[in-house]
Design a protein around this motif. Sequence first.
Motif, PDB file in Angstrom:
ATOM      1  N   PRO B 100     -18.904  34.777  53.068  1.00 35.19           N
ATOM      2  CA  PRO B 100     -19.095  34.555  54.508  1.00 35.19           C
ATOM      3  C   PRO B 100     -19.119  35.850  55.292  1.00 35.19           C
ATOM      4  CG  PRO B 100     -17.255  33.258  53.665  1.00 35.19           C
ATOM      5  CD  PRO B 100     -17.768  34.049  52.526  1.00 35.19           C
ATOM      6  N   ILE B 101     -18.405  36.856  54.772  1.00 34.50           N
ATOM      7  CA  ILE B 101     -18.328  38.108  55.509  1.00 34.50           C
ATOM      8  C   ILE B 101     -19.681  38.800  55.534  1.00 34.50           C
ATOM      9  CG2 ILE B 101     -17.203  40.363  55.485  1.00 34.50           C
ATOM     10  CD1 ILE B 101     -14.918  38.622  54.072  1.00 34.50           C
ATOM     11  N   LEU B 185      -8.948  33.178  58.424  1.00 33.40           N
ATOM     12  CA  LEU B 185      -9.236  34.396  57.640  1.00 33.40           C
ATOM     13  C   LEU B 185     -10.469  35.098  58.185  1.00 33.40           C
ATOM     14  CD1 LEU B 185      -9.302  34.203  53.765  1.00 33.40           C
ATOM     15  CD2 LEU B 185     -10.865  35.663  54.979  1.00 33.40           C
ATOM     16  N   VAL B 188     -10.183  36.786  61.655  1.00 32.23           N
ATOM     17  CA  VAL B 188      -9.518  38.096  61.613  1.00 32.23           C
ATOM     18  C   VAL B 188     -10.481  39.165  61.108  1.00 32.23           C
ATOM     19  CG1 VAL B 188      -7.699  39.427  60.522  1.00 32.23           C
ATOM     20  CG2 VAL B 188      -7.224  37.131  61.324  1.00 32.23           C
ATOM     21  N   VAL B 189     -11.192  38.855  60.018  1.00 33.49           N
ATOM     22  CA  VAL B 189     -12.082  39.863  59.438  1.00 33.49           C
ATOM     23  C   VAL B 189     -13.236  40.186  60.376  1.00 33.49           C
ATOM     24  CG1 VAL B 189     -13.539  40.404  57.493  1.00 33.49           C
ATOM     25  CG2 VAL B 189     -11.463  39.118  57.138  1.00 33.49           C
ATOM     26  N   MET B 192     -12.153  42.533  62.844  1.00 29.78           N
ATOM     27  CA  MET B 192     -11.985  43.903  62.347  1.00 29.78           C
ATOM     28  C   MET B 192     -13.323  44.620  62.309  1.00 29.78           C
ATOM     29  SD  MET B 192      -9.317  43.229  59.275  1.00 29.78           S
ATOM     30  CE  MET B 192      -9.030  44.927  58.875  1.00 29.78           C
ATOM     31  N   LEU B 219       0.406  42.044  60.663  1.00 28.74           N
ATOM     32  CA  LEU B 219       0.233  41.233  59.453  1.00 28.74           C
ATOM     33  C   LEU B 219       1.246  40.090  59.422  1.00 28.74           C
ATOM     34  CD1 LEU B 219      -0.413  43.780  56.567  1.00 28.74           C
ATOM     35  CD2 LEU B 219      -2.009  42.211  57.641  1.00 28.74           C
ATOM     36  N   ILE B 222       0.124  37.366  61.640  1.00 30.96           N
ATOM     37  CA  ILE B 222      -0.947  36.568  61.030  1.00 30.96           C
ATOM     38  C   ILE B 222      -0.368  35.610  59.990  1.00 30.96           C
ATOM     39  CG2 ILE B 222      -3.057  36.631  59.670  1.00 30.96           C
ATOM     40  CD1 ILE B 222      -3.638  39.360  60.800  1.00 30.96           C
ATOM     41  N   ALA B 223       0.537  36.149  59.148  1.00 29.77           N
ATOM     42  CA  ALA B 223       1.111  35.295  58.102  1.00 29.77           C
ATOM     43  C   ALA B 223       1.845  34.112  58.714  1.00 29.77           C
ATOM     44  CB  ALA B 223       2.059  36.118  57.230  1.00 29.77           C
ATOM     45  N   ALA B 226      -0.649  31.661  60.204  1.00 34.34           N
ATOM     46  CA  ALA B 226      -1.311  30.862  59.169  1.00 34.34           C
ATOM     47  C   ALA B 226      -0.379  29.769  58.660  1.00 34.34           C
ATOM     48  CB  ALA B 226      -1.745  31.757  58.008  1.00 34.34           C
TER      49      ALA B 226
END
Lengths: 255, 254
Positions: B100-101, B185, B188-189, B192, B219, B222-223, B226
């Motif tokens: 997907p990225i 996920l 977030v990417v 970035m 981080l 985020i954890a 999630a």
Amino acid sequence: MIWAKRVVSILLFLLLWELVALSGIVPTEYFPTVPVIGRALAGLVVSLEFLGELAVTWERTLVGLLLSIALGLVLAIVAARYETVRRMLEPLVEMLRGLPPPALVPLSIFAFGLGVKLYFFIIIFAAIWPVYISAANALSAPEPVQVLTGRAFGCSVWEILLRLSLPAAMPEIFTGIRLAAGVALLADVAAEMLAGNGGLGHLLYDAAFTLRTADMFAIMLVVGLSGLILNLLVAASRRFFIGWHVQLAAMGEKT
Amino acid sequence: MKKRFNLPGLAFLVVLALIWQGIAILVDSPNFPGFVQVIVALFHDDTTLAIEIGYTLERAGIGFALALVVMLPFGILLGRVRALGDLVEPVIEFVRPLPPIAMVPVAMIFFGTGDAAKIFVVAWSASFPILINAIEAVRGAHPMLSTVARALRLSRVETMWHIDLPAALPQIIAGIRLAVAISLLIAVVAEMLLSTNGIGMYLARAQERFEIANGLAGLLVIALGALAVNYGVLAIERKVLRWHHARIGMHAKA
């Protein structure tokens, strides 16, 4: 028959793409026609530089995946042997699993630099969980009959775990490995996009930023095909390692 | 489902945090913050972090909702109308292996670096688990159900709504759970890579400024985010699928 259908379907898709590209709804420089992308792809495939980058991505992904499988399996075997270890790891795994592996790239660059260790770390971080979880689940819930048989033959707990439960858990473990393979490629490409330093992800990002769209779509195609081939490789090794299970399952079914 | 308090798990986390802190004290470098420093950074930056994770959750939520609204009906349709499914499925199989990225550059070209680009990438990546599970679930439904639908003289649309959807729901929800995780996920990417704001941007900025404690705090956020989203989805699933779990429970004796 099934192949004919697939070919027709893909051809229709390409035709639709071509029509959209030619219609001018979207500017052609952003949405190149199929022949243009094909030419870009042909140009890439014959260039040694591109093949080198392709090899870099494959090497990182495969080694990272194998490391993830090895680590995940060892961890799962220990967790299956000692219930306490399993419970100890549980909240940690839940927490780490929720983290997107690419989010670790910025901080990992500090820890590992831009070398090969960085990519292995990101891939392992992404791909170890499917392996660990499927293996730990399968190993922790063995068939009672198998365990009892093992005990009747005087096998030790470790022997039962490694020689009975592990082979019996293989089908489930391979489901995890299949998932892990996809995730490994994804994590590697993402890391390459973020960190640079070669690989398909880096090329892709570069092509997009310099608006070489035909190259971009061609590289995307290569990445997609790599995923497909990786999947086939996993399927082939699954047949190699647990062909007996497939035969048994086929006998059980009435296909 | 019996919920026991997991003492070894918690103890292990505490021990890990202590070891981490111990090493940090020994190394004594600003590039190796200990657990305490990360928590301090977390509270020092708490409003910024809350705002940034808010952006991220919003994008992930919108993208996911978009994927759900479009792909769930589409998947049921493809599962129910065989000819159509056979035609479209190879195309899905063709584009699915694409990470997907890899869609991020495409989104960037068409939508720029704004919200639309990130939402598009999230929706794209969340689509596949929903779509594929919906198709599989409808196809795998008990053949008796179609017969019942025909006996009741339901129209095609009625069949999809009253028969296929509930029958396929357990498997579809499995796909939805996957899609939720992927949405977060990818959000977030995407942030970035196409940085404007959001927690992904926060991480990238922490790296540029060598603020490692802040990066780790990000981080951690985020954890935890999630984890919270995951529990939320599980709770919804248990509510929506109570009838299903009740039936399973009758068969299994666990």
